[in-house]
Design a protein around this motif. Structure first.
Motif, PDB file in Angstrom:
ATOM      1  N   LYS A  10       0.860  -1.187   0.000  1.00 35.37           N
ATOM      2  CA  LYS A  10       0.000   0.000   0.000  1.00 35.37           C
ATOM      3  C   LYS A  10       0.890   1.228   0.000  1.00 35.37           C
ATOM      4  CE  LYS A  10      -3.610   2.371   2.450  1.00 35.37           C
ATOM      5  NZ  LYS A  10      -3.852   2.897   3.754  1.00 35.37           N
ATOM      6  N   GLU A  11       0.628   2.109  -0.937  1.00 43.25           N
ATOM      7  CA  GLU A  11       1.420   3.338  -1.032  1.00 43.25           C
ATOM      8  C   GLU A  11       1.208   4.169   0.225  1.00 43.25           C
ATOM      9  OE1 GLU A  11       1.748   7.056  -4.114  1.00 43.25           O
ATOM     10  OE2 GLU A  11       1.441   5.039  -4.914  1.00 43.25           O
ATOM     11  N   PRO A  12       2.289   4.630   0.849  1.00 42.06           N
ATOM     12  CA  PRO A  12       2.136   5.389   2.091  1.00 42.06           C
ATOM     13  C   PRO A  12       1.539   6.774   1.839  1.00 42.06           C
ATOM     14  CG  PRO A  12       4.421   5.383   1.413  1.00 42.06           C
ATOM     15  CD  PRO A  12       3.684   4.472   0.464  1.00 42.06           C
ATOM     16  N   GLU A  13       0.875   7.289   2.855  1.00 44.13           N
ATOM     17  CA  GLU A  13       0.353   8.650   2.794  1.00 44.13           C
ATOM     18  C   GLU A  13       1.549   9.606   2.868  1.00 44.13           C
ATOM     19  OE1 GLU A  13      -2.844   9.593   2.402  1.00 44.13           O
ATOM     20  OE2 GLU A  13      -3.354   7.467   2.208  1.00 44.13           O
ATOM     21  N   THR A  14       1.575  10.570   2.007  1.00 41.79           N
ATOM     22  CA  THR A  14       2.707  11.495   1.976  1.00 41.79           C
ATOM     23  C   THR A  14       2.219  12.942   2.033  1.00 41.79           C
ATOM     24  OG1 THR A  14       2.728  11.586  -0.435  1.00 41.79           O
ATOM     25  CG2 THR A  14       4.126   9.921   0.607  1.00 41.79           C
ATOM     26  N   GLU A  15       3.133  13.801   2.385  1.00 42.23           N
ATOM     27  CA  GLU A  15       2.895  15.246   2.391  1.00 42.23           C
ATOM     28  C   GLU A  15       4.121  15.905   1.794  1.00 42.23           C
ATOM     29  OE1 GLU A  15       2.370  16.312   6.452  1.00 42.23           O
ATOM     30  OE2 GLU A  15       0.516  15.174   6.671  1.00 42.23           O
ATOM     31  N   GLY A  42      11.265  15.587  -1.762  1.00 41.57           N
ATOM     32  CA  GLY A  42      10.172  16.545  -1.666  1.00 41.57           C
ATOM     33  C   GLY A  42       8.978  15.998  -0.911  1.00 41.57           C
ATOM     34  N   LEU A  43       9.050  14.729  -0.489  1.00 40.79           N
ATOM     35  CA  LEU A  43       7.945  14.084   0.211  1.00 40.79           C
ATOM     36  C   LEU A  43       8.390  13.575   1.572  1.00 40.79           C
ATOM     37  CD1 LEU A  43       6.538  11.917  -2.710  1.00 40.79           C
ATOM     38  CD2 LEU A  43       5.621  14.077  -1.871  1.00 40.79           C
ATOM     39  N   VAL A  44       7.505  13.666   2.525  1.00 38.96           N
ATOM     40  CA  VAL A  44       7.724  13.069   3.845  1.00 38.96           C
ATOM     41  C   VAL A  44       6.465  12.303   4.213  1.00 38.96           C
ATOM     42  CG1 VAL A  44       9.367  14.807   4.666  1.00 38.96           C
ATOM     43  CG2 VAL A  44       6.943  15.160   5.035  1.00 38.96           C
ATOM     44  N   GLY A  45       6.595  11.399   5.160  1.00 40.23           N
ATOM     45  CA  GLY A  45       5.442  10.666   5.652  1.00 40.23           C
ATOM     46  C   GLY A  45       4.569  11.558   6.510  1.00 40.23           C
ATOM     47  N   ARG A  53      13.372   3.985   1.851  1.00 34.50           N
ATOM     48  CA  ARG A  53      13.822   3.812   0.463  1.00 34.50           C
ATOM     49  C   ARG A  53      12.994   2.771  -0.284  1.00 34.50           C
ATOM     50  NH1 ARG A  53      17.446   7.410   0.354  1.00 34.50           N
ATOM     51  NH2 ARG A  53      19.303   7.515   1.630  1.00 34.50           N
ATOM     52  N   GLU A  54      12.589   1.696   0.398  1.00 38.00           N
ATOM     53  CA  GLU A  54      11.796   0.648  -0.260  1.00 38.00           C
ATOM     54  C   GLU A  54      10.477   1.234  -0.777  1.00 38.00           C
ATOM     55  OE1 GLU A  54      12.741   0.231   3.122  1.00 38.00           O
ATOM     56  OE2 GLU A  54      14.629  -0.675   2.496  1.00 38.00           O
ATOM     57  N   ASP A  55       9.846   2.087   0.049  1.00 39.88           N
ATOM     58  CA  ASP A  55       8.590   2.705  -0.369  1.00 39.88           C
ATOM     59  C   ASP A  55       8.823   3.683  -1.512  1.00 39.88           C
ATOM     60  OD1 ASP A  55       7.189   1.276   1.499  1.00 39.88           O
ATOM     61  OD2 ASP A  55       7.027   2.916   2.943  1.00 39.88           O
ATOM     62  N   LEU A  56       9.912   4.440  -1.446  1.00 36.95           N
ATOM     63  CA  LEU A  56      10.224   5.379  -2.523  1.00 36.95           C
ATOM     64  C   LEU A  56      10.441   4.653  -3.845  1.00 36.95           C
ATOM     65  CD1 LEU A  56      12.609   7.891  -0.770  1.00 36.95           C
ATOM     66  CD2 LEU A  56      10.351   8.383  -1.711  1.00 36.95           C
ATOM     67  N   LEU A  57      11.173   3.550  -3.802  1.00 34.86           N
ATOM     68  CA  LEU A  57      11.417   2.800  -5.032  1.00 34.86           C
ATOM     69  C   LEU A  57      10.119   2.262  -5.615  1.00 34.86           C
ATOM     70  CD1 LEU A  57      14.682   0.885  -4.110  1.00 34.86           C
ATOM     71  CD2 LEU A  57      14.403   2.683  -5.805  1.00 34.86           C
ATOM     72  N   ALA A  58       9.267   1.724  -4.758  1.00 37.48           N
ATOM     73  CA  ALA A  58       7.988   1.194  -5.239  1.00 37.48           C
ATOM     74  C   ALA A  58       7.131   2.321  -5.832  1.00 37.48           C
ATOM     75  CB  ALA A  58       7.251   0.504  -4.104  1.00 37.48           C
ATOM     76  N   MET A  59       7.121   3.475  -5.186  1.00 39.07           N
ATOM     77  CA  MET A  59       6.351   4.609  -5.705  1.00 39.07           C
ATOM     78  C   MET A  59       6.893   5.073  -7.050  1.00 39.07           C
ATOM     79  SD  MET A  59       5.841   6.697  -2.129  1.00 39.07           S
ATOM     80  CE  MET A  59       5.303   8.211  -2.883  1.00 39.07           C
TER      81      MET A  59
END
Length: 116
Positions: A10-15, A42-45, A53-59
């Motif tokens: 699941k893609e994390p919620e980002t701001e 430019g994004l944070v949780g 990094r794993e979430d960034l790569l998947a995104m």
């Protein structure tokens, strides 16, 4: 026992990063560089921490795949348009008009350079 990964990621919620306002870059008086708070993304949780990094790569992979899909759709649409009667002729005429305009601009530029 090793941890198992969830079957569906699941893609994390980002701001947007509050430090760089989502640009991923800090700017100082004498230089600039990647933002240290968001690791230049430019994004944070939601908690304000950099994303793993794993979430960034998947995104990034998902975004790349979405863009590739849109490009392929555009190519198919373009190919279909080329088979529409009159489109190839209209493209050729527009290409000729652009070449003629460029020749005219080049001639005017040369004339100005010569002082005429």
């Amino acid at each position: 026992m090793a941890k198992s990964k969830p079957l569906h990621w699941k893609e994390p919620e980002t701001e947007n990063c509050p430090q760089c306002n989502g640009s991923g870059e800090w700017r100082g008086m004498f230089g600039s560089g990647p933002c240290a708070m968001c690791d230049g993304t430019g994004l944070v949780g939601e908690d304000g921490e950099p994303l793993p990094r794993e979430d960034l790569l998947a995104m990034m992979r998902r975004q790349r795949d979405r863009i590739a899909g849109k490009l392929e759709e555009a190519r198919q649409h373009y190919r279909q348009l080329l088979h529409t009667p009159g489109v190839r002729e209209a493209l050729a005429a527009e290409y000729e008009r652009k070449q003629e305009r460029q020749r005219d601009e080049d001639m005017a530029h040369r004339k100005r350079l010569r002082g005429g």
